[in-house]
Write a protein that holds these residues in place. Structure first.
Motif, mmCIF file in Angstrom:
data_model
loop_
_atom_site.group_PDB
_atom_site.id
_atom_site.type_symbol
_atom_site.label_atom_id
_atom_site.label_comp_id
_atom_site.label_asym_id
_atom_site.label_seq_id
_atom_site.Cartn_x
_atom_site.Cartn_y
_atom_site.Cartn_z
ATOM 1 N N TYR A 1 0.840 -1.193 0.000
ATOM 2 C CA TYR A 1 0.000 0.000 0.000
ATOM 3 C C TYR A 1 0.879 1.248 0.000
ATOM 4 N N THR B 1 1.139 4.774 0.649
ATOM 5 C CA THR B 1 0.219 5.517 1.511
ATOM 6 C C THR B 1 0.683 6.955 1.685
ATOM 7 N N ILE C 1 -9.131 5.475 -1.957
ATOM 8 C CA ILE C 1 -8.344 4.294 -2.295
ATOM 9 C C ILE C 1 -8.656 3.887 -3.731
ATOM 10 N N TRP D 1 -3.357 4.537 -1.815
ATOM 11 C CA TRP D 1 -4.448 5.205 -1.114
ATOM 12 C C TRP D 1 -3.912 6.422 -0.376
#
Length: 247
Positions: free
Chosen positions: A44, A46, A206, A231
């Motif tokens: 992910y 981020t 996301i 995301w």
């Protein structure tokens, strides 16, 4: 000539005695190759405009890495004694997987992810795969926001734009008050009537679809894969009716 006959007879007897022993010797089996590993990596990228509160961890870039290792197949037993690292940082084992949150410099975002897996009885696996994009919320900013007004939510991709899902909820109560899926635009509007007052609000966006790559080779069990899901999130405070302009 007769003196040589006993010696010849003894030699023949010894030869016939040794031959069956050689024939009965067990055949050594070739060593079995190590059992393949089922590997699922989920990454992910981020970006947090803030975390937990409107002034906490502002503009934080990190990569969250999760690694699942199983013996032989997706249904196999978890491998709990491996060493898994991303960007040379060791992931920690939790229940049935490994995970790590790796903080990055805002101006030094890596184009690739380096993974190393060392499991007992297996050769070391090294993989490098690209990070297709970063998803970044641009509005609202981590600040104190007026309640009773429509709120614009905006975002951008570093490259390869994609549909996104947007969620907003009251962080104190956990109640979700806004949800939109598969937005192909780069903005959305939260109606004033939906925005709660006097609380902390969390909004996150996301990517609706994940990037997937299958891992092949003799080290991997069938179905091994890498998933990348960008995301972004932001926390901010909303004013109450009696707060006026006071933070």
């Amino acid at each position: 000539m007769r003196a040589k006959c006993p010696f010849l007879a003894v030699f023949i007897l010894l030869a016939t005695a040794v031959l069956p022993a050689g024939q009965d010797a067990p055949v050594q089996d070739a060593p079995k190759p190590p059992e393949s590993l089922f590997v699922r990596l989920t990454v992910y990228p981020t970006m947090s405009l803030s975390r937990y509160d409107y002034n906490n961890d502002v503009d934080l870039f990190e990569i969250r890495v999760y690694a699942e290792l199983r013996r032989g197949s997706q249904e196999g037993a978890p491998v709990a004694d491996a060493r898994v690292a991303a960007f040379s940082e060791k992931l920690e084992y939790h229940e049935d997987h490994y995970e790590k949150r790796i903080i990055l410099g805002k101006d030094k975002l890596p184009p690739d992810v380096d993974i190393e897996i060392a499991a007992p009885g297996h050769r070391v696996i090294r993989e490098k795969f690209p990070l297709p994009a970063w998803l970044v919320l641009t509005d609202p900013k981590p600040a104190i926001v007026e309640a009773g007004q429509d709120l614009a939510v905006r975002w951008r991709f570093s490259r390869f734009p994609s549909p996104v899902d947007v969620r907003a909820y009251d962080f104190r109560t956990g109640k979700e008050f806004f949800r939109k899926d598969h937005l192909e635009e780069i903005s959305a509007v939260i109606p004033a009537a939906s925005l709660p007052a006097s609380t902390i609000v969390r909004i996150y966006a996301i990517q609706s679809w994940l990037y997937k790559r299958y891992l092949d080779g003799k080290d991997y069990a069938r179905g091994s894969e890498v998933n990348v899901i960008p995301w972004s999130q932001v926390f901010f405070r909303t004013k109450g009716p009696a707060q006026g302009n006071t933070p």
